[in-house]
Every structure is written in structure tokens, then in C-alpha cells.
Design a protein around this motif. Structure first.
Motif, PDB file in Angstrom:
ATOM      1  N   GLY A 231       2.810 -92.846 -71.833  1.00 40.96           N
ATOM      2  CA  GLY A 231       4.237 -92.493 -71.001  1.00 40.96           C
ATOM      3  C   GLY A 231       4.483 -93.562 -69.740  1.00 40.96           C
ATOM      4  O   GLY A 231       6.164 -94.045 -69.575  1.00 40.96           O
ATOM      5  N   MET A 232       3.615 -94.701 -69.234  1.00 46.26           N
ATOM      6  CA  MET A 232       3.656 -95.432 -68.238  1.00 46.26           C
ATOM      7  C   MET A 232       4.342 -96.662 -68.862  1.00 46.26           C
ATOM      8  O   MET A 232       5.219 -96.855 -68.337  1.00 46.26           O
ATOM      9  N   PHE A 233       4.323 -96.533 -70.099  1.00 41.09           N
ATOM     10  CA  PHE A 233       4.456 -98.061 -70.444  1.00 41.09           C
ATOM     11  C   PHE A 233       5.721 -98.229 -70.930  1.00 41.09           C
ATOM     12  O   PHE A 233       6.722 -98.941 -70.637  1.00 41.09           O
ATOM     13  N   PHE A 234       5.998 -96.853 -71.668  1.00 35.94           N
ATOM     14  CA  PHE A 234       7.858 -96.904 -72.276  1.00 35.94           C
ATOM     15  C   PHE A 234       8.856 -96.358 -70.932  1.00 35.94           C
ATOM     16  O   PHE A 234      10.003 -96.959 -71.381  1.00 35.94           O
ATOM     17  N   GLU A 235       8.080 -96.064 -70.096  1.00 45.23           N
ATOM     18  CA  GLU A 235       8.760 -96.052 -69.018  1.00 45.23           C
ATOM     19  C   GLU A 235       9.324 -97.522 -68.067  1.00 45.23           C
ATOM     20  O   GLU A 235      10.387 -97.556 -67.406  1.00 45.23           O
ATOM     21  N   THR A 236       7.874 -97.475 -68.469  1.00 47.84           N
ATOM     22  CA  THR A 236       8.222 -99.500 -67.887  1.00 47.84           C
ATOM     23  C   THR A 236       9.310 -99.901 -68.028  1.00 47.84           C
ATOM     24  O   THR A 236      10.228-100.672 -67.792  1.00 47.84           O
ATOM     25  N   LEU A 237       9.105 -99.802 -69.871  1.00 52.78           N
ATOM     26  CA  LEU A 237      10.490-100.688 -70.538  1.00 52.78           C
ATOM     27  C   LEU A 237      11.780 -99.964 -70.451  1.00 52.78           C
ATOM     28  O   LEU A 237      12.722-101.206 -70.121  1.00 52.78           O
ATOM     29  N   SER A 238      12.007 -98.801 -70.468  1.00 55.17           N
ATOM     30  CA  SER A 238      13.125 -98.088 -70.599  1.00 55.17           C
ATOM     31  C   SER A 238      13.958 -97.926 -69.348  1.00 55.17           C
ATOM     32  O   SER A 238      15.022 -97.894 -69.159  1.00 55.17           O
ATOM     33  N   ASP A 239      13.330 -97.596 -67.767  1.00 53.17           N
ATOM     34  CA  ASP A 239      13.850 -97.168 -66.772  1.00 53.17           C
ATOM     35  C   ASP A 239      14.347 -98.505 -66.006  1.00 53.17           C
ATOM     36  O   ASP A 239      13.624 -99.650 -66.323  1.00 53.17           O
ATOM     37  N   ALA A 240      15.733 -97.724 -65.680  1.00 53.95           N
ATOM     38  CA  ALA A 240      16.389 -99.863 -64.695  1.00 53.95           C
ATOM     39  C   ALA A 240      16.905 -98.779 -63.461  1.00 53.95           C
ATOM     40  O   ALA A 240      17.234 -98.080 -63.841  1.00 53.95           O
ATOM     41  N   ASP A 241      15.678 -98.666 -62.865  1.00 54.30           N
ATOM     42  CA  ASP A 241      15.584 -98.301 -61.971  1.00 54.30           C
ATOM     43  C   ASP A 241      15.981 -98.230 -59.838  1.00 54.30           C
ATOM     44  O   ASP A 241      15.627 -97.581 -59.169  1.00 54.30           O
ATOM     45  N   GLY A 242      15.841 -99.783 -59.964  1.00 48.81           N
ATOM     46  CA  GLY A 242      15.634-100.456 -59.103  1.00 48.81           C
ATOM     47  C   GLY A 242      14.243-101.156 -59.060  1.00 48.81           C
ATOM     48  O   GLY A 242      14.649-101.733 -57.378  1.00 48.81           O
ATOM     49  N   ILE A 243      12.859-101.032 -59.255  1.00 48.93           N
ATOM     50  CA  ILE A 243      11.425-101.118 -59.215  1.00 48.93           C
ATOM     51  C   ILE A 243      11.857-102.567 -59.878  1.00 48.93           C
ATOM     52  O   ILE A 243      11.993-102.855 -60.767  1.00 48.93           O
ATOM     53  N   PRO A 244      11.346-103.562 -59.008  1.00 50.52           N
ATOM     54  CA  PRO A 244      11.052-104.774 -59.815  1.00 50.52           C
ATOM     55  C   PRO A 244      10.280-104.568 -60.830  1.00 50.52           C
ATOM     56  O   PRO A 244       9.652-104.005 -60.814  1.00 50.52           O
ATOM     57  N   LYS A 245      10.091-105.626 -62.037  1.00 52.12           N
ATOM     58  CA  LYS A 245       9.525-105.263 -63.448  1.00 52.12           C
ATOM     59  C   LYS A 245       8.180-105.271 -63.085  1.00 52.12           C
ATOM     60  O   LYS A 245       6.905-104.721 -63.429  1.00 52.12           O
ATOM     61  N   ARG A 246       7.831-107.182 -62.424  1.00 54.91           N
ATOM     62  CA  ARG A 246       6.620-106.892 -61.692  1.00 54.91           C
ATOM     63  C   ARG A 246       5.891-106.387 -60.963  1.00 54.91           C
ATOM     64  O   ARG A 246       4.748-106.262 -61.499  1.00 54.91           O
ATOM     65  N   THR A 247       6.628-105.343 -60.438  1.00 52.58           N
ATOM     66  CA  THR A 247       6.321-104.424 -59.339  1.00 52.58           C
ATOM     67  C   THR A 247       5.614-103.056 -60.549  1.00 52.58           C
ATOM     68  O   THR A 247       4.283-102.725 -60.628  1.00 52.58           O
TER      69      THR A 247
END
Length: 432
Positions: A384-400
Motif C-alpha cells: 500500500g505504501m509503495f503504490f501510494e508513493t507512486l500515485s499520490d501528488a500531495d505536495g510532499i517531495p518524492k525523495r522524502t
């Protein structure tokens, strides 16, 4: 031996193993009595909902043309549940006339199978309880029912997981709680078009889904979901010792599964029509009992022929019944019903997928049990965390987000365990 009430082979139990043995013998011209305690074949039988085309067609060629199958399975899914979310994986394929598996309902399917056996010449005795095996001079010679005695040259025991008959003659002991799985299932009716829309399938296609985690997390348990013609089968299997540890009643755990946000929509507004539960052996090469002796063989669940890793039971049952019948035919033609002759049955088993697959997965269940929290809790959370990382665009930098994801893996202490443990266990077995 008394000749009255005598046939060549008596088979106790009209499930997949028993009926496969019966019809194989009858087609070879042998006298067969098939006994079952249910009023109608299938009344007391339960499983998740899937039969496999290869072994079934070996007994009933082109069965899908006339048998009461529900749907051809054209999609396999895995639901990895957290408490509120899910990650889903799917594999869909086109059957194009080459079928791999079908969903069925046992009450319809078993009845049809027995009818085919009767047409082949099998005498079927329903509503008949076999109380014990008849023993003369230390050898099995028939069965004692609630009504009378029946005699035979060979008895094939297909009386299920508890198998009082196999235990009577010392071929096996009681299974322990850790060696048993309880399957619990509910069936819901839904208009056919609504069902197809809900599962996104065509008119003949079906889905078989496995469910990991959610209410079943931290337990050696897995759910299942099948789409039938106008019904839905939903349930789970759980190791009996795990169920006792949880202190939950079987229906309570199923209720939690039904209420999960990713499962509830499948049965929303559907009509509940059936609840059932059934015990099955967990299946392990080291736990296979002795399956033959003078004048007797053991098949199906009674012999522990279940591959829970792949949800396989009916196919192994049917194959074991067929192999026992082939052995009985050899013995009848020789006029020799000794253990020496019937040992051919075990030789056939060793050359089949039954023993080969159970040997392959002999240690898999123990490996999975030791790592059950990883499989049922960590994997769904990481997925779940992996796919949320790929799909969310919530203003948090991807590196974070990437760092957070990697930190979660490291913190769990399961870097190596993030390799699919089922494959790891399989590789470990194959090296032996």
C-alpha cells in the motif's frame, strides 16, 4: 466369506475421490457399491468453489459441455488488505476453449458426478452410514452399515478428513489441531447482470480471488472470493490452532472480513442464502498416513491429499480415486487383494503430482507460519505504501516519500523477508 450382499469393490464416501474411483471401476466392468451418508450427494460437502479441468476431464471428458459448472475462471486476483485499504494484483487470460478451472457449487456438482457414475453401472446407496469395517482373520472383508453387512474383495475409504474407518484399522492417527484447517463460507445471490458488472466480467467468465491480511492478519489464514453464475462465494480457511488462539468464533472472523471496505462492495445488497463450514487436512508429505493394506486403500482427504499452498484438493482427490481404482482393477484381474499387490497404489501416487507436489511443499507451511506477520501484515502495508508513493501528488517531495518507504522496510527488520517467502520456501524444498 459370505457371498450374500457381495460386490467386488465397496467405496465409502461419494465425494470427488470416491466417485472418481467408482466410475473408473465401473467403466472397467467391475461391480461397485458407492455408499454415502448424505440424503443426496453433495449435501454434506463443502469447499471454496473451484475444480481443475485437467484431472476432472480425465474422469469426465468434456464435462463442461453438460456438467453444472458455474463459470470458467479467467482471472485470478490477490487482495492484500490492511485495516482499511487494499492492494490488488490480477492475472487475466482468455480461455478460448482451453479451460483451466471452473467454479462449481458442490450440491449441484456432486449430484451430477454421482449420476454419471450410476449411468456407468455404479450402485449408489445414499442415506447409509458405515459404522465400521468388517474384519475377518485380520483382513478387511466389507462394511457394517446401520442396516446390514456388505462384503467385497476391496474397500476404498473415501470418508473424509476424520476417516473413522482408516483409524479403525490403524492406517492413521487423529490429526492434531495444527494439522487441520477450518474452511468457513457464505454464499450470496445476486442478479447475474449485476454480478458481472460488479466483477467486471463477461457472461461466461469467472474470478477466483485470494485474500491476505485485514481481519486475517497475524494468523495463518487466507480468504477466498469466487464469482459464480448468479451467486458469490466468500469465505476463508484458517489453521485450527490459530483459530483457537484468536478466541474468535468462526462466523465472527468472517463477519469482520465481510465488513472490510474492499470486500463489502462485492456482496452489497446481495441475498444471503447459505453458511457452511468444513474441516480439511493441512496437507504435508511427512503427514501422509499409510494408504493401503490387505484389501483396503485410502483416498482423498482421508489420506491427507490437500495442497493448501495452491488451494488444491478436489483435483488431488479425484486423481487419488482414479489411481486407487486402477490398482483395484489390477488386483481383481489377478485375484490377489494383498497389501503386496495394492502397494501398486502408492507407487502410482509417487509418480503423480500428488506426492511430487506435497514433497515439494513439505516445509513451506512451517516456513510461512514462522513468518506469518510478515506475509499478512508487513507485505500489505508495504504494498500500500509503495503504490501510494507512486500515485499520490500531495505536495510532499518524492525523495522524502522514497526515504520513508525504505526506512519502513529497514525498521521492520525484514529486508530479506521482503523477498516473497512462498518462493523462498519453494526454492528451499527444491534443493533437498
Amino acid at each position: 466369506m459370505v457371498e450374500q450382499n457381495k460386490v467386488e469393490v465397496i467405496i465409502v464416501g461419494a465425494g470427488p475421490a470416491g466417485v472418481s474411483a467408482a466410475i473408473t471401476l465401473a467403466r472397467a466392468g467391475k461391480q461397485v457399491l458407492l455408499i454415502d451418508r448424505a440424503d443426496t450427494a453433495g449435501d454434506k460437502n463443502m469447499f471454496g468453489g473451484c475444480i481443475y479441468a485437467k484431472q476432472t476431464a480425465d474422469i469426465f471428458p468434456k464435462f463442461w459441455e453438460t456438467a453444472p459448472v458455474e463459470r470458467a475462471i479467467t482471472e485470478h486476483k490477490i487482495f492484500m488488505l490492511t485495516d482499511y485499504n487494499s492492494t490488488q494484483f490480477a492475472h487475466r487470460y482468455s480461455s478460448k476453449g482451453s479451460y483451466k478451472a471452473f467454479t462449481v457449487l458442490r450440491s449441484k456438482w456432486d449430484k451430477w458426478c454421482v449420476e454419471q457414475a450410476q449411468q456407468a453401472g455404479v450402485y449408489f446407496a445414499p442415506k447409509t452410514v458405515v459404522k465400521e469395517l468388517l474384519i475377518e482373520n485380520g483382513k478387511v472383508v466389507g462394511v457394517q452399515t446401520s442396516f446390514e453387512k456388505f462384503y467385497s474383495d476391496i474397500v476404498i475409504i473415501a470418508d473424509g478428513v476424520n476417516s473413522l474407518l482408516a483409524k479403525q484399522i490403524g492406517l492413521r492417527n487423529e490429526f492434531k489441531d495444527k494439522d487441520l484447517t477450518l474452511n468457513v463460507k457464505e454464499v450470496y445471490r445476486l442478479p447475474r447482470q449485476r454480478l458481472e458488472d460488479r466483477f467486471n466480467i463477461d457472461s461466461e467468465d469467472g474470478i477466483a480471488a485470494k485474500i491476505v491480511g485485514g481481519p486475517l492478519k497475524d494468523m495463518f489464514a487466507m480468504g477466498f472470493l469466487y464469482a459464480n453464475k448468479d451467486t458469490i462465494s466468500l469465505g476463508y480457511g484458517i489453521s485450527l490452532d490459530e483459530l483457537k488462539k484468536s478466541k474468535l468464533k468462526p462466523y465472527e472472523l468472517l463477519d469482520e472480513l465481510k465488513e472490510h471496505p474492499s470486500i463489502a462492495p462485492f456482496i452489497k445488497e446481495a441475498e444471503f442464502i447459505e453458511y457452511s463450514a468444513h474441516m480439511i487436512p493441512e496437507g504435508s508429505f511427512n503427514k501422509i498416513p499409510k494408504v493401503y493394506d490387505n484389501r483396503v486403500m485410502v483416498v482423498g482427504d482421508a489420506a491427507g491429499f490437500v495442497n493448501n499452498i495452491h488451494f488444491e484438493g478436489t483435483n488431488l482427490a479425484m486423481l487419488s480415486g482414479k489411481l486407487a481404482a486402477e490398482t483395484a482393477i489390477v488386483a481383481l484381474e489377478k485375484g490377489d487383494f494383498s497389501a503386496s499387490t495394492l502397494s501398486l497404489y502408492y507407487k502410482k501416487l509417487k509418480n503423480s503430482i500428488i506426492i511430487k507436489d506435497l514433497r515439494t511443499h513439505n516445509n513451506t507451511i512451517s516456513v510461512l507460519k514462522k513468518n506469518i506477520k510478515t506475509i499478512t501484515t508487513l507485505y500489505p502495508e508495504l504494498a500500500g505504501m509503495f503504490f501510494e508513493t507512486l500515485s499520490d501528488a500531495d505536495g510532499i517531495p518524492k525523495r522524502t516519500k522514497y526515504r520513508k518507504f525504505l526506512a519502513a522496510i529497514i525498521k521492520s527488520g525484514c529486508i530479506l523477508k521482503s523477498i516473497p517467502l512462498g518462493l523462498f520456501a519453494m526454492e528451499k524444498c527444491l534443493k533437498k
